[in-house]
Design an enzyme around this catalytic site. Structure first.
Site, mmCIF file in Angstrom:
data_model
loop_
_atom_site.group_PDB
_atom_site.id
_atom_site.type_symbol
_atom_site.label_atom_id
_atom_site.label_comp_id
_atom_site.label_asym_id
_atom_site.label_seq_id
_atom_site.Cartn_x
_atom_site.Cartn_y
_atom_site.Cartn_z
ATOM 1 N N HIS A 133 0.840 -1.194 0.000
ATOM 2 C CA HIS A 133 0.000 0.000 0.000
ATOM 3 C C HIS A 133 0.877 1.245 0.000
ATOM 4 O O HIS A 133 2.019 1.194 0.424
ATOM 5 C CB HIS A 133 -0.809 0.098 1.307
ATOM 6 C CG HIS A 133 -1.663 -1.060 1.654
ATOM 7 N ND1 HIS A 133 -3.031 -1.037 1.489
ATOM 8 C CD2 HIS A 133 -1.380 -2.264 2.217
ATOM 9 C CE1 HIS A 133 -3.546 -2.179 1.931
ATOM 10 N NE2 HIS A 133 -2.567 -2.943 2.372
ATOM 11 N N TYR A 134 0.296 2.386 -0.381
ATOM 12 C CA TYR A 134 0.860 3.646 0.089
ATOM 13 C C TYR A 134 -0.047 4.198 1.171
ATOM 14 O O TYR A 134 -1.232 3.830 1.255
ATOM 15 C CB TYR A 134 1.134 4.647 -1.027
ATOM 16 C CG TYR A 134 -0.015 5.251 -1.799
ATOM 17 C CD1 TYR A 134 -1.177 5.721 -1.182
ATOM 18 C CD2 TYR A 134 0.094 5.397 -3.179
ATOM 19 C CE1 TYR A 134 -2.196 6.309 -1.916
ATOM 20 C CE2 TYR A 134 -0.925 5.985 -3.921
ATOM 21 C CZ TYR A 134 -2.070 6.433 -3.270
ATOM 22 O OH TYR A 134 -3.076 7.013 -3.997
ATOM 23 N N GLU A 136 2.433 -0.763 4.645
ATOM 24 C CA GLU A 136 2.080 0.609 4.249
ATOM 25 C C GLU A 136 3.374 1.366 3.951
ATOM 26 O O GLU A 136 4.275 1.428 4.795
ATOM 27 C CB GLU A 136 1.307 1.318 5.364
ATOM 28 C CG GLU A 136 -0.123 0.832 5.539
ATOM 29 C CD GLU A 136 -1.101 1.463 4.537
ATOM 30 O OE1 GLU A 136 -0.660 2.272 3.695
ATOM 31 O OE2 GLU A 136 -2.300 1.122 4.612
ATOM 32 N N HIS A 155 -2.724 -2.917 -3.294
ATOM 33 C CA HIS A 155 -4.093 -2.753 -2.807
ATOM 34 C C HIS A 155 -5.061 -2.552 -3.973
ATOM 35 O O HIS A 155 -6.185 -3.046 -3.961
ATOM 36 C CB HIS A 155 -4.147 -1.561 -1.842
ATOM 37 C CG HIS A 155 -5.310 -1.587 -0.910
ATOM 38 N ND1 HIS A 155 -5.571 -0.576 -0.032
ATOM 39 C CD2 HIS A 155 -6.298 -2.508 -0.717
ATOM 40 C CE1 HIS A 155 -6.675 -0.865 0.655
ATOM 41 N NE2 HIS A 155 -7.131 -2.033 0.261
ATOM 42 N N ASP A 198 -3.665 2.533 -4.708
ATOM 43 C CA ASP A 198 -2.316 2.361 -4.171
ATOM 44 C C ASP A 198 -1.768 0.948 -4.389
ATOM 45 O O ASP A 198 -2.535 0.007 -4.474
ATOM 46 C CB ASP A 198 -2.299 2.712 -2.663
ATOM 47 C CG ASP A 198 -3.221 1.855 -1.799
ATOM 48 O OD1 ASP A 198 -4.398 1.679 -2.161
ATOM 49 O OD2 ASP A 198 -2.748 1.348 -0.765
HETATM 50 ZN ZN LIG Z 1 -4.099 0.640 0.702
#
Ligand SMILES: [Zn+2]
Length: 240
Positions: free
Chosen positions: A33-34, A98, A140, A150
């Site tokens: 993810h970002y 993340e 994601h 993301d």
């Molecule tokens: Zn995400």
């Protein structure tokens, strides 16, 4: 991208947003993810806020600093409604990372080399601990294409694959298959197929044809789509 560098250091910043994984479910998926917030600190604060009810196992800062919020044995709340290769509700079977970046909402920007090197090293360690096939290293946006963008089109999936994290096709399939094969090929890769085709193609392009993300089934997109589908079919792509 290089893997040379200091030993991976991980700092614990526990999040309360965790619970038990479902019994007898393997950890077979890795979701990248970002953060999509203005700063890394704001993202970490939210991922540790009981009211927000979201979390991830790790956060990787722009300078490569890695924080652990949830132990891998427990379930974090990062994927939400999700679908990949026939599995749903992927939080139960995945590890979530993340990666700090403001994202499309706050000023999307390339991921610094130090950050990518840390992400790569962390992924390699995770892949060494769990039976995660390379087909199940996902963004994601792959598993929630109707909701998420993301980690986006600046994310260096090719560089990760070159270092053993996930898959990347070496050559497009030429001549490109006709556009009416797009949905079938997306399904063969693992995308859900009950969404509008432009939505799915946009997610595919963010991951695999990053130079133009427009949801169109142009010849280049189709050629890469066929190559990625072939890669996901290949039994030799299952080393883990
Ligand atoms: Zn995400």
């Amino acid at each position: 991208m290089t893997l040379e560098g200091p030993e991976l250091t991980i700092r614990d910043l526990p999040s309360p947003n965790r619970d038990l994984r479902p019994a007898d479910m393997p950890i077979d998926t890795l979701v990248l993810h970002y953060t999509g917030m203005q700063t890394g600190q704001a993202a970490i604060d939210r991922l540790r806020d009981p009211a927000a009810k979201v979390s991830s196992h790790y956060v990787v800062e722009t300078d490569g600093t890695i924080f652990r919020l949830v132990p891998e044995a427990l379930r974090a709340a990062h994927a939400g409604v999700s679908h990949w290769r026939g599995n749903t509700a992927l939080n139960g079977r995945s590890i979530g990372i993340e990666i700090v970046n403001p994202g499309h909402e706050w000023g999307y920007r390339p991921f610094p080399a130090l950050q990518m090197a840390a992400v790569c090293e962390l992924c390699l360690e995770i892949l060494g601990r769990h039976p995660i096939p390379p087909q199940n290293v996902v963004g994601h946006s792959d598993i929630a294409p109707d909701r998420k963008q993301d980690p986006g089109e600046y994310f260096d999936w090719e560089g990760l694959a070159a270092n053993g994290v996930g898959l990347w096709p070496t050559e497009p399939v030429l001549p490109a298959p006709p556009a009416d094969q797009a949905l079938g090929l997306l399904g063969a890769i693992g995308y859900r197929t009950d969404l509008a085709l432009p939505v799915l193609l946009t997610a595919f392009q963010r991951r695999w044809r990053q130079t133009r993300v427009d949801g169109e089934a142009d010849a280049e997109t189709m050629a890469v789509l066929a190559a990625v589908a072939r890669l996901h079919d290949d039994p030799s792509s299952h080393p883990h």
